[in-house]
Structures are given as structure tokens and as C-alpha cells.
Scaffold this motif. Structure first.
Motif, mmCIF file in Angstrom:
data_model
loop_
_atom_site.group_PDB
_atom_site.id
_atom_site.type_symbol
_atom_site.label_atom_id
_atom_site.label_comp_id
_atom_site.label_asym_id
_atom_site.label_seq_id
_atom_site.Cartn_x
_atom_site.Cartn_y
_atom_site.Cartn_z
ATOM 1 N N UNK A 90 0.822 -1.204 0.000
ATOM 2 C CA UNK A 90 0.000 0.000 0.000
ATOM 3 C C UNK A 90 0.858 1.256 0.000
ATOM 4 N N UNK A 91 1.962 1.222 0.725
ATOM 5 C CA UNK A 91 2.825 2.397 0.843
ATOM 6 C C UNK A 91 3.462 2.785 -0.492
ATOM 7 N N UNK A 92 3.810 1.802 -1.322
ATOM 8 C CA UNK A 92 4.530 2.101 -2.559
ATOM 9 C C UNK A 92 3.624 2.182 -3.783
ATOM 10 N N UNK A 93 2.335 2.003 -3.586
ATOM 11 C CA UNK A 93 1.419 2.087 -4.720
ATOM 12 C C UNK A 93 1.370 3.509 -5.261
ATOM 13 N N UNK A 94 1.290 3.671 -6.585
ATOM 14 C CA UNK A 94 1.225 5.013 -7.167
ATOM 15 C C UNK A 94 -0.073 5.718 -6.809
ATOM 16 N N UNK A 95 -0.069 7.016 -6.987
ATOM 17 C CA UNK A 95 -1.236 7.822 -6.616
ATOM 18 C C UNK A 95 -2.506 7.353 -7.315
ATOM 19 N N UNK A 96 -2.355 6.869 -8.551
ATOM 20 C CA UNK A 96 -3.526 6.431 -9.306
ATOM 21 C C UNK A 96 -4.208 5.226 -8.657
ATOM 22 N N UNK A 173 -2.046 3.525 7.184
ATOM 23 C CA UNK A 173 -0.733 4.151 7.116
ATOM 24 C C UNK A 173 -0.489 4.753 5.733
ATOM 25 N N UNK A 174 -1.030 4.123 4.721
ATOM 26 C CA UNK A 174 -0.847 4.645 3.359
ATOM 27 C C UNK A 174 -1.674 5.903 3.135
ATOM 28 N N UNK A 175 -2.848 5.980 3.763
ATOM 29 C CA UNK A 175 -3.729 7.133 3.542
ATOM 30 C C UNK A 175 -3.371 8.301 4.448
ATOM 31 N N UNK A 176 -2.416 8.115 5.332
ATOM 32 C CA UNK A 176 -2.020 9.182 6.259
ATOM 33 C C UNK A 176 -1.661 10.450 5.504
ATOM 34 N N UNK A 177 -0.791 10.315 4.502
ATOM 35 C CA UNK A 177 -0.355 11.501 3.758
ATOM 36 C C UNK A 177 -1.486 12.103 2.942
ATOM 37 N N UNK A 178 -2.387 11.255 2.460
ATOM 38 C CA UNK A 178 -3.528 11.775 1.702
ATOM 39 C C UNK A 178 -4.404 12.648 2.590
ATOM 40 N N UNK A 179 -4.590 12.233 3.832
ATOM 41 C CA UNK A 179 -5.407 13.025 4.749
ATOM 42 C C UNK A 179 -4.718 14.348 5.097
ATOM 43 N N UNK A 180 -3.384 14.322 5.198
ATOM 44 C CA UNK A 180 -2.654 15.563 5.447
ATOM 45 C C UNK A 180 -2.893 16.535 4.301
ATOM 46 N N UNK A 226 -12.947 13.280 -2.195
ATOM 47 C CA UNK A 226 -11.951 14.342 -2.321
ATOM 48 C C UNK A 226 -10.784 13.884 -3.183
ATOM 49 N N UNK A 227 -10.282 12.682 -2.908
ATOM 50 C CA UNK A 227 -9.132 12.182 -3.649
ATOM 51 C C UNK A 227 -9.445 12.007 -5.121
ATOM 52 N N UNK A 228 -10.620 11.470 -5.424
ATOM 53 C CA UNK A 228 -10.989 11.260 -6.823
ATOM 54 C C UNK A 228 -11.070 12.598 -7.560
ATOM 55 N N UNK A 229 -11.557 13.618 -6.880
ATOM 56 C CA UNK A 229 -11.631 14.946 -7.484
ATOM 57 C C UNK A 229 -10.225 15.462 -7.797
ATOM 58 N N UNK A 230 -9.267 15.199 -6.882
ATOM 59 C CA UNK A 230 -7.875 15.617 -7.114
ATOM 60 C C UNK A 230 -7.281 14.890 -8.302
#
Length: 234
Positions: A90-96, A173-180, A226-230
Motif C-alpha cells: 500500500x505504501x509504494x502504490x502510485x497515486x492512481x 498508514x498509506x492514507x495518512x499523507x492523503x489526509x494531510x 476528495x481524492x478522486x476529485x484531485x
């Protein structure tokens, strides 16, 4: 005699499978020391180099561990440790791919929250309340997110399913940065999150699994939207 390179991979995979079978059927127990590399290679009919590769691969997966001066041992085989590699994926998966991971998290965490509503104890419920208060008192995004992660971790553990809790933890843990990023770009996001967390907490207090499932799904679904909109804007 060493295997040739083309066959080495398949031989190594066979060795991995045989060692896993020895663990699964009880010939090797958690925390038990393995025979030496040479003894294993002879007993399984493969080269020492292939056996070495198999041991290395199983060590990376958290199945085996090397203890200096003592040898190779089976780990404790705790579910959380074995699923650490899931978190790494999960940590190394690309943004897509992050939107897909959030969808998986929504499905699993909403189920975990429903289970927690039926199984949570008073001490765990008190801890969830403490996390909720910490989020309310947080003065910056980092403090809020630390409390947020503790809130979700406590609920997942209260579900009483160690494997489920470990998978949810890996996804969180992977979504932590997305929430930031969401907090930085949307000033109202944390206010909405506080409201959403409050609904989850109240459903736990009411011991209402379906209300808990709905509240958790809506909370994570908001991050998904939110993420999908980004992603669509990029």
C-alpha cells in the motif's frame, strides 16, 4: 550441483512451498529453530544456494528470522507481523491506485466498525472517547491526524479480528499523507471529520452495528470523493 539460472526460480519457489508446508502441518512451530541450511537443502533435494534464496524470501515476508550466532528460526507468526508486507504494498502504490486502496479500506473498515459496535468493551470505548477528545483539542493538523489514526486503530482492534485489524492498519498508514494533503487544501475538512467521528462514536455507544457501518463508510467515502476529485483534476 547448482541449478542453472532458468530453473533456479522454480526450485526456490518449491523450497519456499516446502518450508511453508512444514510450518502449516506443525513440523516447524512458531519460534522453533530450523535445521541448518545444508541439512534442509539435503532433505529437500535442492542446492544450498536455492535454499538460501528461499530462506531470504521467507525472512523478508516475516515468516523466518535470523538470530545472530544461533541460526534461522520461525517467527512468532503473529498476524500483524505477517501482514506488514501488505502495508508495504500500500505504501509504494502510485497515486492512481490510492483511490482503489481507499475503496478497499472503506469496505473493510466499515465492517470492522460494525463488528466493534457489537464487541467493544468499556475500556476500549473509553479509549475511543479519549481519541475523540484529542481530535477536538488538536490545534494543528499533525496532532489531529495522530489522534485520528489512534481512533481508527482502537476501533479496528475492538472488532476482535486480528487479521482484519492488521489489514486496516496497513491501509491507514498509506492514507495518512492523503489526509494531510486534504487538510492542507480544505480548511473545513477537519471540522467535517470531527462530526463524522462523533457519529461513529455515538453508534459504538449505542451498540448499533449497522449505524456504525454506515457512519464509517460515509467518513471514508468523503476522503474517497476528495481524492478522486484531485486525481480527475490532474
Amino acid at each position: 550441483m547448482e541449478e542453472t539460472s532458468p530453473a533456479s526460480g522454480s526450485v526456490t519457489q518449491r523450497a519456499i512451498g516446502q518450508i511453508k508446508a512444514m510450518i502449516a502441518d506443525g513440523r516447524l512451530a512458531p519460534e522453533q529453530r530450523l535445521p541448518t541450511e545444508r541439512e534442509l537443502a539435503v532433505s529437500l533435494g535442492i542446492s544450498r544456494s536455492s535454499m538460501r534464496e528461499a530462506i531470504r524470501a521467507l525472512t523478508v515476508l516475516g515468516v523466518l528470522e535470523s538470530r545472530h550466532g544461533s541460526g534461522i528460526y520461525v517467527t512468532s507468526l503473529e498476524t500483524g507481523e505477517l501482514l506488514e508486507t501488505f502495508g508495504m504494498v500500500a505504501e509504494i502504490s502510485p497515486a492512481s491506485r490510492l483511490a482503489e486502496l481507499l475503496e478497499v479500506r472503506r469496505i473493510l473498515e466499515s465492517s470492522a466498525t460494525a463488528l466493534a459496535a457489537a464487541r467493544i468493551g468499556e475500556e476500549e470505548l473509553a479509549e475511543v472517547e479519549r481519541c475523540l477528545k484529542a481530535m477536538d483539542d488538536a490545534e494543528d493538523p499533525e496532532e489531529f491526524l495522530v489522534a485520528d489514526m489512534a481512533f481508527h486503530r482502537t476501533i479496528a482492534q475492538a472488532a476482535g479480528n486480528e487479521a482484519l485489524a492488521a489489514i486496516v492498519e496497513g491501509l491507514s498508514s498509506r492514507t495518512f499523507r492523503a489526509r494531510i494533503r486534504r487538510g492542507e487544501q480544505d480548511a473545513a475538512a477537519f471540522a467535517r471529520a470531527r462530526t463524522e467521528h462523533g457519529r461513529i462514536y455515538r453508534s459504538l455507544c449505542a451498540r448499533d452495528p449497522e449505524a456504525a457501518r454506515t457512519a464509517a463508510a460515509a467518513h471514508i467515502g468523503a476522503v474517497e470523493e476528495w481524492l478522486q476529485a484531485q486525481l480527475d483534476a490532474d
